[in-house]
Write a protein that holds these residues in place. Structure first.
Motif, mmCIF file in Angstrom:
data_model
loop_
_atom_site.group_PDB
_atom_site.id
_atom_site.type_symbol
_atom_site.label_atom_id
_atom_site.label_comp_id
_atom_site.label_asym_id
_atom_site.label_seq_id
_atom_site.Cartn_x
_atom_site.Cartn_y
_atom_site.Cartn_z
ATOM 1 N N ASP A 81 -37.155 61.230 66.982
ATOM 2 C CA ASP A 81 -38.314 61.696 67.758
ATOM 3 C C ASP A 81 -38.413 60.988 69.116
ATOM 4 O OD1 ASP A 81 -38.819 59.502 65.839
ATOM 5 O OD2 ASP A 81 -40.781 59.375 66.787
ATOM 6 N N CYS A 108 -38.044 59.118 60.130
ATOM 7 C CA CYS A 108 -38.630 58.702 58.849
ATOM 8 C C CYS A 108 -40.144 58.843 58.819
ATOM 9 C CB CYS A 108 -38.284 57.243 58.554
ATOM 10 S SG CYS A 108 -36.575 57.040 58.081
ATOM 11 N N GLU A 109 -40.770 58.865 59.973
ATOM 12 C CA GLU A 109 -42.221 58.957 60.008
ATOM 13 C C GLU A 109 -42.660 60.386 59.685
ATOM 14 O OE1 GLU A 109 -44.150 56.106 62.667
ATOM 15 O OE2 GLU A 109 -43.216 55.341 60.843
ATOM 16 N N ASN A 148 -35.237 46.459 62.495
ATOM 17 C CA ASN A 148 -36.272 47.319 63.066
ATOM 18 C C ASN A 148 -35.845 48.761 63.351
ATOM 19 O OD1 ASN A 148 -39.045 47.261 63.693
ATOM 20 N ND2 ASN A 148 -38.621 47.208 65.874
ATOM 21 N N LYS A 151 -34.941 50.948 58.204
ATOM 22 C CA LYS A 151 -34.303 50.926 56.882
ATOM 23 C C LYS A 151 -35.350 51.003 55.765
ATOM 24 C CE LYS A 151 -32.403 46.976 57.905
ATOM 25 N NZ LYS A 151 -32.954 46.960 59.275
ATOM 26 N N SER A 152 -36.392 50.181 55.881
ATOM 27 C CA SER A 152 -37.431 50.188 54.844
ATOM 28 C C SER A 152 -38.211 51.499 54.901
ATOM 29 C CB SER A 152 -38.371 48.994 55.027
ATOM 30 O OG SER A 152 -37.644 47.781 54.969
ATOM 31 N N SER A 153 -38.404 52.011 56.113
ATOM 32 C CA SER A 153 -39.115 53.293 56.265
ATOM 33 C C SER A 153 -38.344 54.425 55.592
ATOM 34 C CB SER A 153 -39.299 53.645 57.738
ATOM 35 O OG SER A 153 -40.010 52.654 58.402
ATOM 36 N N GLY A 176 -37.107 41.917 61.860
ATOM 37 C CA GLY A 176 -37.145 40.787 60.923
ATOM 38 C C GLY A 176 -38.235 40.874 59.874
ATOM 39 N N ILE A 177 -38.678 42.118 59.530
ATOM 40 C CA ILE A 177 -39.733 42.262 58.510
ATOM 41 C C ILE A 177 -39.158 42.023 57.114
ATOM 42 C CG2 ILE A 177 -41.320 43.908 57.415
ATOM 43 C CD1 ILE A 177 -42.369 42.973 60.099
ATOM 44 N N THR A 178 -38.046 42.698 56.812
ATOM 45 C CA THR A 178 -37.424 42.488 55.503
ATOM 46 C C THR A 178 -36.536 41.251 55.619
ATOM 47 O OG1 THR A 178 -37.412 44.880 55.220
ATOM 48 C CG2 THR A 178 -36.053 43.601 53.692
HETATM 49 N N1 LIG Z 1 -40.958 56.715 66.061
HETATM 50 C C1 LIG Z 1 -40.412 56.366 64.906
HETATM 51 N N2 LIG Z 1 -40.693 55.170 64.369
HETATM 52 C C2 LIG Z 1 -40.115 54.842 63.199
HETATM 53 C C3 LIG Z 1 -39.226 55.711 62.521
HETATM 54 N N3 LIG Z 1 -38.798 55.091 61.388
HETATM 55 C C4 LIG Z 1 -39.409 53.880 61.369
HETATM 56 N N4 LIG Z 1 -40.198 53.720 62.444
HETATM 57 C C5 LIG Z 1 -40.999 52.529 62.816
HETATM 58 O O1 LIG Z 1 -40.092 51.495 63.164
HETATM 59 C C6 LIG Z 1 -40.602 50.228 62.788
HETATM 60 C C7 LIG Z 1 -39.584 49.487 61.940
HETATM 61 O O2 LIG Z 1 -39.468 50.103 60.675
HETATM 62 P P1 LIG Z 1 -38.916 49.318 59.385
HETATM 63 O O3 LIG Z 1 -38.754 50.353 58.317
HETATM 64 O O4 LIG Z 1 -39.754 48.116 59.087
HETATM 65 O O5 LIG Z 1 -37.493 48.859 59.935
HETATM 66 P P2 LIG Z 1 -36.401 47.936 59.201
HETATM 67 O O6 LIG Z 1 -35.080 48.438 59.657
HETATM 68 O O7 LIG Z 1 -36.669 47.894 57.747
HETATM 69 O O8 LIG Z 1 -36.721 46.522 59.891
HETATM 70 P P3 LIG Z 1 -36.329 45.033 59.373
HETATM 71 O O9 LIG Z 1 -36.776 44.922 57.952
HETATM 72 O O10 LIG Z 1 -37.140 44.184 60.309
HETATM 73 O O11 LIG Z 1 -34.875 44.883 59.560
HETATM 74 C C8 LIG Z 1 -41.924 50.497 62.087
HETATM 75 O O12 LIG Z 1 -42.958 50.304 63.026
HETATM 76 C C9 LIG Z 1 -41.815 51.953 61.679
HETATM 77 O O13 LIG Z 1 -43.088 52.548 61.576
HETATM 78 C C10 LIG Z 1 -38.940 56.991 63.116
HETATM 79 O O14 LIG Z 1 -38.164 57.814 62.626
HETATM 80 N N5 LIG Z 1 -39.568 57.243 64.303
#
Ligand SMILES: Nc1nc2c(ncn2[C@@H]2O[C@H](COP(=O)(O)OP(=O)(O)OP(=O)(O)O)[C@@H](O)[C@H]2O)c(=O)[nH]1
Ligand SMILES: [Mg+2]
Length: 315
Positions: A81, A108-109, A148, A151-153, A176-178
């Motif tokens: 997006d 993912c959102e 970021n 991945k978790s999303s 760095g959340i996970t």
């Molecule tokens: N615009 C947008 N934001 C997204 C999307 N997927 C995830 N996000 C946002 O990106 C941010 C990071 O998402 P996480 O799922 O925590 O990412 P992660 O890869 O698990 O991050 P770490 O655990 O820190 O490595 C969050 O604020 C989500 O809401 C997407 O498809 N579009």
């Protein structure tokens, strides 16, 4: 001859990184995470690598390939997006030449293309010679990627879609959340599929300053590693290069401008990011209002990250 406003302006066609370097960021949890990932690998049928769709070629971690690379591999280019995907077929073709045939753009959102994920994993695993799988076996998938990127999303989106279940993995707006390799989380019933969430792991060496800047703009490395001032300037350079001029109206500029100081001044004034500064004159102290360039730079980048300055392709 009538001159179109802005047509005479010369945008920078390359970005001068000015002899900067990117500070290293490979905190303990990343090294530990990578060790834990290798430890779990034996039970993993397929790797799903998540990366930011705005940088399909930059910043993917080569360490993954070396350390984990024997399994079938699916690349999800997430946050579609926020990405300008006009040249989607060029991107897919180039990735194919790099050996990546299985690529899906996702959001993912809004659950865009998320329903394609489980069927493609199933197909990849069952067509892989390595696995002489019996029917009805569980699938175990490891989700990998830099911080970021979502991945978790992804895990949460799959659970929502297939199991109608709530969040299982913590999500956050900062890298760095996970922090640790989690236990497996079920994401699908038919077939039974588990995903292992992992901490984002960056390459211990970021190839170039420009790659560092791209990663930082996408929020995958901490801002201070490259510096907010240069990030804001790199953002402006990209917006102009791609003729994304939404910032002009938003911050009340007269016309597009390639000078970051002038732009940040407008941002600061528009958003009230100013400071009172005492100036000593011959007749005594006077207070003047000065723009807070750091705060303005941060706002500029933050607005971009929300997608409000336009969709971009940084590669
Ligand atoms: N615009 C947008 N934001 C997204 C999307 N997927 C995830 N996000 C946002 O990106 C941010 C990071 O998402 P996480 O799922 O925590 O990412 P992660 O890869 O698990 O991050 P770490 O655990 O820190 O490595 C969050 O604020 C989500 O809401 C997407 O498809 N579009
Ligand atoms: Mg995470």
């Amino acid at each position: 001859m009538r001159l179109v406003r802005g047509a005479l302006r010369a945008w920078r066609d390359s970005f001068d990184c000015g002899g900067r370097s990117v500070a290293m960021w490979f905190p303990g949890h990343m090294a530990k995470g990578l060790r834990q990932m290798k430890g779990k690998l034996q039970k993993v049928d397929c790797l799903v690598e998540v990366h930011d769709a705005r940088i399909p070629f930059s910043g993917r971690n080569p360490v993954f390939q070396e350390a984990l690379g024997v399994r079938p591999h699916l690349l999800l280019l997430n946050k579609m997006d926020l990405a300008d995907l006009k040249e989607k077929s060029r991107i897919l073709e180039q990735l194919k030449q790099e050996g990546l045939k299985n690529v899906i753009f996702t959001d993912c959102e809004r659950e865009e293309n998320i329903k394609e994920v489980v069927p493609l994993i199933t197909e990849l695993v069952s067509s892989n010679q390595r696995y002489q799988r019996a029917e009805n076996v569980e699938y175990c998938i490891m989700v990998i990627g830099v911080p970021n990127v979502g991945k978790s999303s992804l895990i949460n989106a799959l659970r929502r879609l297939h199991l109608k279940k709530g969040k299982a993995s913590q999500v956050g707006g900062e890298p760095g959340i996970t922090k640790a390799v989690l236990t497996k989380i079920q994401v699908s019933e038919r077939p039974v599929m588990y995903l292992i969430d992992t901490p984002g792991v960056l390459s211990p060496r970021i190839g170039s300053v420009e790659t560092g800047l791209k990663l930082a703009l996408c929020g995958t490395i901490r801002d201070y590693l490259v510096g907010e001032d240069v990030m804001a300037d790199y953002l402006l350079y990209n917006l102009n290069k791609h003729q994304l001029f939404k910032y002009v109206e938003r911050y009340g500029l007269d016309a597009p401008c390639d000078d970051i100081e002038s732009v940040l001044k407008r941002v600061a004034l528009k958003l009230g990011k100013t400071r009172k500064v005492k100036v000593l004159t011959g007749t005594g102290d006077v207070n003047v209002i000065a723009p807070d360039y750091n705060a303005a730079g941060y706002e500029f980048v933050r607005t971009f990250r929300k997608g409000e300055l336009g969709k971009v392709m940084l590669d």
